[in-house]
Scaffold this active site. Structure first.
Site, PDB file in Angstrom:
ATOM      1  N   THR A  84       0.899  -1.264  -0.015  1.00 20.02           N
ATOM      2  CA  THR A  84       0.021   0.003   0.095  1.00 20.02           C
ATOM      3  C   THR A  84       0.838   1.175  -0.190  1.00 20.02           C
ATOM      4  OG1 THR A  84      -2.017  -1.219   1.135  1.00 20.02           O
ATOM      5  CG2 THR A  84      -1.831   1.301   1.335  1.00 20.02           C
ATOM      6  N   THR A 160       1.568  -4.685   4.149  1.00 15.32           N
ATOM      7  CA  THR A 160       1.614  -4.722   5.611  1.00 15.32           C
ATOM      8  C   THR A 160       1.058  -6.151   6.137  1.00 15.32           C
ATOM      9  OG1 THR A 160      -0.638  -3.880   5.885  1.00 15.32           O
ATOM     10  CG2 THR A 160       1.276  -2.249   6.119  1.00 15.32           C
ATOM     11  N   ASP A 161       0.325  -6.860   5.264  1.00 20.85           N
ATOM     12  CA  ASP A 161      -0.219  -7.954   5.898  1.00 20.85           C
ATOM     13  C   ASP A 161       0.737  -9.198   6.220  1.00 20.85           C
ATOM     14  OD1 ASP A 161      -2.607  -6.963   5.921  1.00 20.85           O
ATOM     15  OD2 ASP A 161      -3.434  -7.946   3.868  1.00 20.85           O
ATOM     16  N   LYS A 237       1.184  -7.702  13.139  1.00 18.32           N
ATOM     17  CA  LYS A 237       0.267  -6.748  12.605  1.00 18.32           C
ATOM     18  C   LYS A 237      -0.769  -7.200  13.704  1.00 18.32           C
ATOM     19  CE  LYS A 237      -2.573  -5.075   9.039  1.00 18.32           C
ATOM     20  NZ  LYS A 237      -2.677  -5.005   7.433  1.00 18.32           N
TER      21      LYS A 237
END
Length: 414
Positions: A84, A160-161, A237
């Protein structure tokens, strides 16, 4: 009326008024990026009134010297993998897609040019769910090459995942004398609430600091005031969309960075710049799996992986590291056949201790390795990496019981 992409306009349709920036459109409809960050498509065929509020100044290019060519500044390499933070809206589909290159990031965030000189390479343009162990290895080799070629710091843009997995992989694969920082963004760059600029600026600040090793830098609070530096083997996360999603697990952050002043406050121990000699250990064996135990789950899953030739398993057990007692015979059978099985916990914080209850003691007798306070995902990556270094199961067990890159704290303080 005459308007173009980038102009700010007002569209009035009856009692409804929409204001925003004109975005690309593949139809006769107007697509507006409104102040709240959302897009809206509007037809002008039903008597809508369109007013021009502000003309777009057009694309702005930074002068060459402002893109980072100052001899007195350190050199930072940006390796793009996508995500992202390196994304734009794809107006063919309306979805967000990974399209930014390293140069695009520097141009989009001009403040970066005052921190360092940059050189960039696009290694992949994927979302993090498409990351693979082979890409980890390629990334590790690229990072090592940049270190050998004199980079003072490395920035890796990443979705980020699955940052936890990649950060762990690099922590084990690369011994580094310089900072290696992985950074992402929870919200795409076209949204007013995007965290990409602040995360990137804080990341660049750390990349030229004396905080060596592999770290992840992300928002530290819901406000745009500071970021945290998280150790690469202790970060996870913990929220799907909040900008503060990333937190250190079973550890304190290494440091915080004040966004306004760029001052770094050290919060925990870290490897200092130049302390370690660069080394690459990029071997990895994908024949390992992560299993999350749940009540009623059949132990047949153990035999399935064993029959498929898997070398190791990480189990997310309950509490202190438990599974149904009916699993123990299958686990022992797998270990006796040469598999390495590591027990971790589904709990976010705390450590595995299979010496408290009888089930845990039976697991230890079967040959299960306690994962201590390792995050399950980190334990999986470490197991893959360990089998990439040696095929000897006993040596792998020794490696899993050794603190390699800060993944194990022998004393619980949190």
């Amino acid at each position: 009326m005459e308007y173009r992409e980038g102009d700010r306009i007002r569209v009035t349709k009856g009692e409804q008024v929409y204001e925003g920036v004109v975005m690309p459109s593949r139809s006769d409809n107007i697509v507006l990026k409104m102040n709240n960050g959302y897009n809206v498509g509007l037809s002008t065929k039903d008597g809508a009134k369109v007013e021009l509020l502000e003309k777009s100044p057009g694309p702005v290019k930074l002068p060459a010297k402002e893109q980072g060519r100052y001899p007195s500044l350190p050199t930072v390499s940006i390796l793009s993998t996508g995500g992202t933070i390196a994304s734009k809206v794809d107006y063919r589909t309306g979805a967000v897609s990974s399209q930014f290159t390293a140069d695009d990031i520097i141009e989009a965030i001009p403040e970066l040019s005052g921190i360092a000189n940059y050189r960039g390479e696009v290694l992949s343009m994927i979302f993090s769910e498409d990351m693979t162990p082979s890409i980890w290895a390629n990334l590790a080799r690229a990072v090592y090459k940049e270190i050998i070629n004199g980079a003072d710091g490395i920035i890796i843009t990443h979705g980020t995942d699955t940052i936890t997995y990649t950060a762990a992989a690099l922590s084990f694969m690369v011994r580094t004398p310089v900072p290696i920082i992985i950074v992402g963004s929870q919200r795409s760059s076209d949204r007013p609430s995007s965290d990409n600029a602040m995360n990137a600026i804080c990341t660049a600040t750390v990349a030229v600091s004396d905080i060596a090793g592999v770290s992840v830098v992300m928002h530290g609070s819901t406000s745009d005031d500071y970021c945290y530096v998280h150790r690469g083997t202790k970060v996870r996360k913990l929220h799907t969309s909040m900008r503060t999603a990333f937190q250190s697990v079973n550890d304190t952050p290494v440091a915080s960075i004040d966004y306004g002043t760029r001052a770094i406050t050290v919060l925990g121990p870290y490897d200092k710049r130049g302390e370690k000699e660069a080394a690459l250990m990029d071997g990895i064996d994908e024949r390992c799996a992560l299993i999350k135990f749940y009540p009623g789950m059949s132990p047949d899953i153990i035999e399935y992986y064993r029959s498929k030739g898997y070398k190791g398993l990480v189990i997310e057990g309950t509490g202190l590291g438990h599974v149904n007692t009916g699993w123990i015979p299958e686990i022992k059978k797998a270990i006796d056949s040469g598999m390495v099985i590591v027990m971790t916990s589904q709990c976010i914080n705390g450590r595995v201790c299979d010496r408290v209850y009888s089930t845990g003691i039976d697991l230890l007798k079967a040959g299960v390795i306690e994962g201590n306070d390792m995050i399950p995902e980190v334990a999986l990556v470490k197991l893959m990496w360990a089998f990439g270094q040696t095929s000897d199961a006993e040596e792998v067990k020794r490696i899993m019981n050794t603190n390699i890159a800060g993944e194990i704290n022998w004393r619980s303080t949190i």
